[in-house]
Scaffold this active site. Sequence first.
Site, PDB file in Angstrom:
ATOM      1  N   ASN A 165       0.844  -1.186   0.000  1.00  0.00           N
ATOM      2  CA  ASN A 165       0.000   0.000   0.000  1.00  0.00           C
ATOM      3  C   ASN A 165       0.880   1.237   0.000  1.00  0.00           C
ATOM      4  OD1 ASN A 165       0.539   0.355   3.044  1.00  0.00           O
ATOM      5  ND2 ASN A 165      -0.588  -1.580   3.001  1.00  0.00           N
ATOM      6  N   GLY A 203      -7.135  -4.404   0.867  1.00  0.00           N
ATOM      7  CA  GLY A 203      -7.431  -5.701   0.251  1.00  0.00           C
ATOM      8  C   GLY A 203      -8.044  -5.645  -1.130  1.00  0.00           C
ATOM      9  N   SER A 255      -6.462   1.124   3.876  1.00  0.00           N
ATOM     10  CA  SER A 255      -5.503   0.059   4.161  1.00  0.00           C
ATOM     11  C   SER A 255      -5.448  -0.261   5.652  1.00  0.00           C
ATOM     12  CB  SER A 255      -4.113   0.505   3.698  1.00  0.00           C
ATOM     13  OG  SER A 255      -3.129  -0.307   4.295  1.00  0.00           O
ATOM     14  N   SER A 256      -5.311  -1.539   5.982  1.00  0.00           N
ATOM     15  CA  SER A 256      -5.242  -1.923   7.398  1.00  0.00           C
ATOM     16  C   SER A 256      -3.974  -1.374   8.060  1.00  0.00           C
ATOM     17  CB  SER A 256      -5.286  -3.448   7.529  1.00  0.00           C
ATOM     18  OG  SER A 256      -4.249  -4.031   6.774  1.00  0.00           O
ATOM     19  N   ASP A 257      -3.008  -0.917   7.247  1.00  0.00           N
ATOM     20  CA  ASP A 257      -1.779  -0.351   7.799  1.00  0.00           C
ATOM     21  C   ASP A 257      -1.836   1.174   7.904  1.00  0.00           C
ATOM     22  OD1 ASP A 257      -0.313  -2.843   8.008  1.00  0.00           O
ATOM     23  OD2 ASP A 257      -0.253  -2.843   5.823  1.00  0.00           O
ATOM     24  N   HIS A 313       4.454   0.831   1.707  1.00  0.00           N
ATOM     25  CA  HIS A 313       4.702  -0.420   2.429  1.00  0.00           C
ATOM     26  C   HIS A 313       4.520  -1.578   1.459  1.00  0.00           C
ATOM     27  CE1 HIS A 313       4.693  -3.660   5.228  1.00  0.00           C
ATOM     28  NE2 HIS A 313       3.404  -3.890   5.127  1.00  0.00           N
ATOM     29  N   HIS A 334       8.407  -8.523   9.700  1.00  0.00           N
ATOM     30  CA  HIS A 334       7.327  -8.050   8.849  1.00  0.00           C
ATOM     31  C   HIS A 334       7.835  -7.686   7.444  1.00  0.00           C
ATOM     32  CE1 HIS A 334       3.367  -5.530   8.857  1.00  0.00           C
ATOM     33  NE2 HIS A 334       3.657  -5.939   7.660  1.00  0.00           N
ATOM     34  N   TYR A 394      24.434  15.251  -9.899  1.00  0.00           N
ATOM     35  CA  TYR A 394      23.800  14.202 -10.694  1.00  0.00           C
ATOM     36  C   TYR A 394      22.467  14.728 -11.221  1.00  0.00           C
ATOM     37  CZ  TYR A 394      21.727   9.660 -11.864  1.00  0.00           C
ATOM     38  OH  TYR A 394      21.136   8.593 -12.518  1.00  0.00           O
TER      39      TYR A 394
END
Lengths: 231, 231, 231, 231
Positions: free
Chosen positions: A28, A45, A73-75, A94, A170, A228
């Site tokens: 996510n 999900g 998101s569950s996070d 994530h 995790h 750069y």
Amino acid sequence: MLKELKEKVFLGNLELVKQNLVTLTWGNASGLDEKSGLVVIKPSGVSYSDMQADDMVVVDLEGNLIDGKYKPSSDTATHLHLYKKFPNVKGIVHTHSKWATIFSQAGISVQPYGTTHADHFFGEIPCTRVLTDEEIADNYELNTGKVIVETFENLNLDPLSIPAVLVNNHGPFTWGENIIKAVHNSVALEAVAEMAYMVLSINPSVHPIKQTILDKHYYRKHGANAYYGQR
Amino acid sequence: MLKELKEKVFLGNLELVKQNLVTLTWGNASGLDEKSGLVVIKPSGVSYSDMQADDMVVVDLEGNLIDGKYKPSSDTATHLHLYKKFPNVKGIVHTHSKWATIFSQAGISVQPYGTTHADHFFGEIPCTRVLTDEEIADNYELNTGKVIVETFENLNLDPLSIPAVLVNNHGPFTWGENIIKAVHNSVALEAVAEMAYMVLSINPSVHPIKQTILDKHYYRKHGANAYYGQR
Amino acid sequence: MLKELKEKVFLGNLELVKQNLVTLTWGNASGLDEKSGLVVIKPSGVSYSDMQADDMVVVDLEGNLIDGKYKPSSDTATHLHLYKKFPNVKGIVHTHSKWATIFSQAGISVQPYGTTHADHFFGEIPCTRVLTDEEIADNYELNTGKVIVETFENLNLDPLSIPAVLVNNHGPFTWGENIIKAVHNSVALEAVAEMAYMVLSINPSVHPIKQTILDKHYYRKHGANAYYGQR
Amino acid sequence: MLKELKEKVFLGNLELVKQNLVTLTWGNASGLDEKSGLVVIKPSGVSYSDMQADDMVVVDLEGNLIDGKYKPSSDTATHLHLYKKFPNVKGIVHTHSKWATIFSQAGISVQPYGTTHADHFFGEIPCTRVLTDEEIADNYELNTGKVIVETFENLNLDPLSIPAVLVNNHGPFTWGENIIKAVHNSVALEAVAEMAYMVLSINPSVHPIKQTILDKHYYRKHGANAYYGQR
């Protein structure tokens, strides 16, 4: 609402799939709208192939649902805590990308073994401690955010010069000044983690690169004297 | 006959190819029609690129050919035994996917080293014992089913919370409440097996994750209190 | 200006992406126009997907910008030094390709363990020493070129028969009589590095192939008596 | 001339690329026309992307050019010797495919560690001895064929039940009753070699599967009592 950021967050999530960082729905990405203090994040999900920009979810920094037909998101609580604690971070990703997750599962930080690492991360990418049973039982996702912040504080690391972490057992979180940079940092993390794994395997006594090379490559790409890319 | 299930089983088989779980014709997926007690399964040795939905084969739970112009998969007897013994399983997948097969050949279970594993499998994915010469000589495929069931009984495992097994010397079977879930479990198994292999290689003394993390992640996604995904 | 060479350098750079040798913008290829003594090189930090042939940058051998709207690759000084010191080299490629970079980070040369190596490289592909802090601080990219040349001089190697080097802590450079050959040498280097890694891992006491096989395969493809390919 | 076989050999060569068994031009496949005793083979060093069916080269078993505008593969003499010595072989493939080549370079046979191996190869896939300097200096490609035949004779192996070999320091050859089977055997060899490598790495004391399982799986697919696939 926040139509432009929804589009960016949507594309950032799809880029994770294109870059082979996501299996099934294991990832996510979110973006922070600085003006309103609202966060746009992937719905929980939902399959990447079915997802539309308009399916992105808007929450405030306390986690209240502001806009969207799906649950976030569950996070989400982890993302929100990082936005609160890490100034100038406006994009977070994530994933369970393979090599970064392998280091997370082994509980090992990714040391800088080459200039590829130094181009993106100004030192080791730390691995957090394991959460306590209490931290797991209640507010697990918030505590995941807290242990990330704790790790950076304990090691006195600057989140913008080391825009990635490995959550023990995790997987990785990465971030940046916007969601595109956060996604690129996920790509870079995965590449340097794989190479670090292989370097360690064939030469377990290998040393990280010396500080002068780390400095050289990091400052070729970052800060006032970067040379750069195009300006 | 069972046109809808044939279509699902056909698509499930093709998804195995898309997910890089199948080389040549080394895989087969089936689905159970609960009402009629009939099983739809891939025909034996037919190339995935030539195959049509209508080529799927219908057999009853005793293995009698009910419908179809082809012979069913040579592994049909294994599928049927699992449908008989594992309640609520309505989709089964067998592949020789690389990393799950490597663990099968090494005769090693896949331990849970991270939350990716816990999100899909509520504990170790067991490896069966080697079949005896008698079990190999007669009814080999049925005995393969029996040794899987024996493994779950001996370890007192619930097939729906650990929807995968490694058959020793051979390769993985996965299952689920429908064929889509069985295919996803094959994808998840392959990912966690590869990461477990690499974690074990770089850190042979690594411990599985603790029960509290296993519980947390498994129950985030499964059961009455699940809060991952949309309801 | 140098329209034809710009097109070749552009296509050479894109071929690196197609051959999976480049992540994000981590690579650059250049070509030398022998007549004018000018070099065409990729612009710095420009995304491969946005890049056009006309975006290639023309510099002279002292690094002066001759033509182009962009800054040249930050590694230009390394390319230029190699063109000056390695006669008949007219194409150069730098990547952070995975396996060659792993050897660079481990500080290990790639020994010839098989005929695939011998078909392309007439002996070990050397790894340079680490640069000193002084060499890193000032004229880093030029000094990178210098340490490559030093490595070939110290080992008395012919750059055209071993058209590749591993820069310690950093990654590979390859070259050739034109940019296409330089790109092919990058492809070949990556393949032989990966296989060498795996051979060393499973058999740490493995010996390089003997000189007679090295000779046979190298001279099948190179020199007056070559009989591989069409004439 | 031999238009149909040219088409088959052409497609067989392209299939090697599709199956990721070939890098650059490192591979060649041929077919034998039984009636005429002529062999159709890939031209030497020609790029797979430019090649047409009509570019295939026809030679007789003594290596004389019979038809075609190109020179045949530099490995032609190896192919011809195998056609002469291995009855019923009508298709041969040579690649430098990664995992089979790694075993060739390590000088290690591929033991059967699982049923995937047994489905295709009825026992270990042998690695030849290293050629002597004399064998390398003169008629190298013919001597490569001879050492393959010697290996099968010394170990008393049947080339049709073990349709693959690893040439020491070099890479694999596979064969079959036609070119399609030879290509499939290359695919199967690469898969079993990779899995064998990983099994050996994680469990160096692993044993090959027992003969009863080897028999069971081999005879499920081969011989009079085969019951895999459609008849």
